[in-house]
Enzyme design. Structure first.
Site, mmCIF file in Angstrom:
data_model
loop_
_atom_site.group_PDB
_atom_site.id
_atom_site.type_symbol
_atom_site.label_atom_id
_atom_site.label_comp_id
_atom_site.label_asym_id
_atom_site.label_seq_id
_atom_site.Cartn_x
_atom_site.Cartn_y
_atom_site.Cartn_z
ATOM 1 N N PRO A 2 0.831 -1.212 0.000
ATOM 2 C CA PRO A 2 0.000 0.000 0.000
ATOM 3 C C PRO A 2 0.863 1.258 0.000
ATOM 4 O O PRO A 2 1.876 1.321 0.696
ATOM 5 C CB PRO A 2 -0.794 -0.132 1.300
ATOM 6 C CG PRO A 2 -0.763 -1.585 1.625
ATOM 7 C CD PRO A 2 0.541 -2.096 1.117
ATOM 8 N N GLU A 3 0.468 2.230 -0.780
ATOM 9 C CA GLU A 3 1.202 3.495 -0.861
ATOM 10 C C GLU A 3 0.345 4.612 -0.290
ATOM 11 O O GLU A 3 -0.727 4.356 0.259
ATOM 12 C CB GLU A 3 1.631 3.737 -2.311
ATOM 13 C CG GLU A 3 2.451 2.567 -2.849
ATOM 14 C CD GLU A 3 2.940 2.750 -4.278
ATOM 15 O OE1 GLU A 3 3.011 3.901 -4.754
ATOM 16 O OE2 GLU A 3 3.259 1.735 -4.921
ATOM 17 N N LYS A 54 2.810 7.235 4.379
ATOM 18 C CA LYS A 54 2.601 5.788 4.487
ATOM 19 C C LYS A 54 2.289 5.362 5.924
ATOM 20 O O LYS A 54 2.620 4.242 6.323
ATOM 21 C CB LYS A 54 3.823 5.036 3.969
ATOM 22 C CG LYS A 54 3.956 5.058 2.457
ATOM 23 C CD LYS A 54 4.988 4.033 2.005
ATOM 24 C CE LYS A 54 5.065 3.977 0.479
ATOM 25 N NZ LYS A 54 5.978 2.926 0.023
ATOM 26 N N ASN A 178 6.150 1.972 -5.392
ATOM 27 C CA ASN A 178 6.630 1.404 -6.641
ATOM 28 C C ASN A 178 5.790 1.804 -7.853
ATOM 29 O O ASN A 178 6.319 2.187 -8.894
ATOM 30 C CB ASN A 178 6.692 -0.121 -6.520
ATOM 31 C CG ASN A 178 7.819 -0.709 -7.333
ATOM 32 O OD1 ASN A 178 8.796 -0.026 -7.612
ATOM 33 N ND2 ASN A 178 7.692 -1.957 -7.716
#
Length: 402
Positions: A2-3, A54, A178
């Site tokens: 998760p971002e 985050k 990513n």
């Protein structure tokens, strides 16, 4: 993993399902989790959430005049980091998820439970926690602080690395992960493996629209000039966003469309997949960076690309490629595992067949090691007699010559 957008949507989810709900009792931890116990128990309390990059912070607030047990009547903050697979679920107690490692129970009957679910158990929580000091300002909701933090620290060694690796440094890019780095660099056509400082050192400390400047007579077309008119600054900002600006706006786009797979109430992510232009998209290239993370890109990777890097296997997805140039490119991917296995098996069969052919042609079998060693150590009687004769004859010839 998760971002930033997914963490923010997780906080929105908690606020939506817990709004007006009264929770009660102790916070319960699963037996298998290695995270700490949460020392909070109260007869009545509420839960709210907020995100920063985050991280997500839950606040447990006792309701006045209800009294508290163990919590002292004081609110408690619990800071969560989701790891690879963390998210929140809100279910009936008899439908408790299998990997619910931290649980908050409601006071209502039939009871419900808010759970932190983490299948891989890489996530963590910190009771009485605060935002991690080493994390920078949030790229989404602390934009000006984020921008100033990056541009005022370009001498840091972190910016000696390729830009794709620097973008994962949460000290400066808190919330970028990513898939976001791939989408941001693709939009600006920046090769992922160029030095980060080279990309960033020419940017202004603050956005053009935020600068308090006077318009020059006749206007000025250069975005680097501090005397550019406000209307032109806004237009240039929208038409020519820089890297730091996209680090802010691209995550906000993800929030608008609903995320990529961490919303427990949503099962259809086709909108997110259609939004992707580079990450896991057919026609794009991929390399593993120096940290082993997969980087998706188009065109030349840049001068700092790892020399021995292997391209990971690409998932087969029917996605929008953007333009015709992408369709003509070849995706770098490994051969399917089944095909590789078949080729190995074929080579083994060929080697076995070759050995059988040699055996049929009369290839002599090797002498066992044990017999050979025995023959060397214990000569036969005939061999011993012949050796004695040779020694005697050599002595006699030596005497004659002398």
């Amino acid at each position: 993993m998760p971002e930033g957008p997914e963490l923010h949507m997780a906080s929105q989810f908690v606020n939506r399902v817990c709004g007006g709900v009264v929770f009660s009792g102790a916070v319960e931890k699963s037996e298998v989790s290695k995270n700490p116990e949460v020392p909070f128990a109260c007869t009545a309390y509420r839960i709210s959430a907020v995100s920063r990059g985050k991280e997500v912070r839950l606040t447990l607030t006792p309701i006045k005049d209800e009294g508290a047990e163990g919590g002292g009547g004081k609110p408690m903050d619990i800071v969560f980091r989701f790891g690879m697979s963390g998210f929140f679920r809100y279910t009936a107690q008899d439908e408790l998820p299998k990997h619910a490692h931290l649980r908050f129970y409601t006071k209502e009957k039939p009871g419900k439970v808010l759970s932190f679910v983490d299948i891989r158990r890489f996530g963590s929580w910190e009771p009485n926690g605060t935002w991690q000091a080493e994390r920078g300002p949030c790229v989404m909701f602390e934009y000006q602080s984020f921008r100033d933090n990056v541009l005022s620290n370009l001498s840091d060694r972190a910016f000696d690395k390729p830009i794709c690796e620097a973008l994962l440094n949460q000290k400066y890019f808190n919330g970028i992960g990513n898939y976001l780095r791939a989408e941001i660099l693709y939009r600006l056509k920046i090769p992922p493996f160029v030095k980060a400082r080279t990309v960033l050192e020419g940017l202004l400390p603050r956005d053009y629209a935020e600068l308090d400047v006077k318009p020059v007579k006749g206007g000025c077309a250069s975005p680097q000039s501090p005397e550019i008119s406000l209307s032109k600054k806004v237009k240039l900002k929208r038409e020519s966003p820089d890297l730091l600006n996209l680090c802010h706006t691209v995550p906000l786009e993800v929030i608008q469309i609903g995320g990529k797979g961490y919303d427990p109430e949503k099962a259809d992510y086709s909108d997110f997949e259609a939004w992707l232009q580079c990450y896991y998209v057919s026609g794009m290239k991929s390399l593993r960076d120096h940290n082993g993370r997969t980087m998706w890109f188009q065109g030349d990777p840049g001068p700092m690309a790892p020399k021995a890097s292997k391209s990971p296997k690409a998932k087969k997805r029917a996605k929008k490629t953007g333009d015709g140039e992408n369709d003509a490119q070849v995706v770098q991917e490994k051969e399917p595992a089944k095909k590789v296995k078949e080729e190995k098996e074929s080579k083994r069969k060929q080697r076995r067949k070759g050995k059988e052919v040699q055996s049929d042609r009369g290839t002599p079998s090797p002498v066992p090691k044990r017999k050979m060693s025995q023959s060397r150590k214990t000569p036969t009687a005939g061999q011993a007699v012949s050796k004695k004769r040779i020694r005697k004859s050599s002595r006699a010839s030596a005497k004659q010559t002398s």
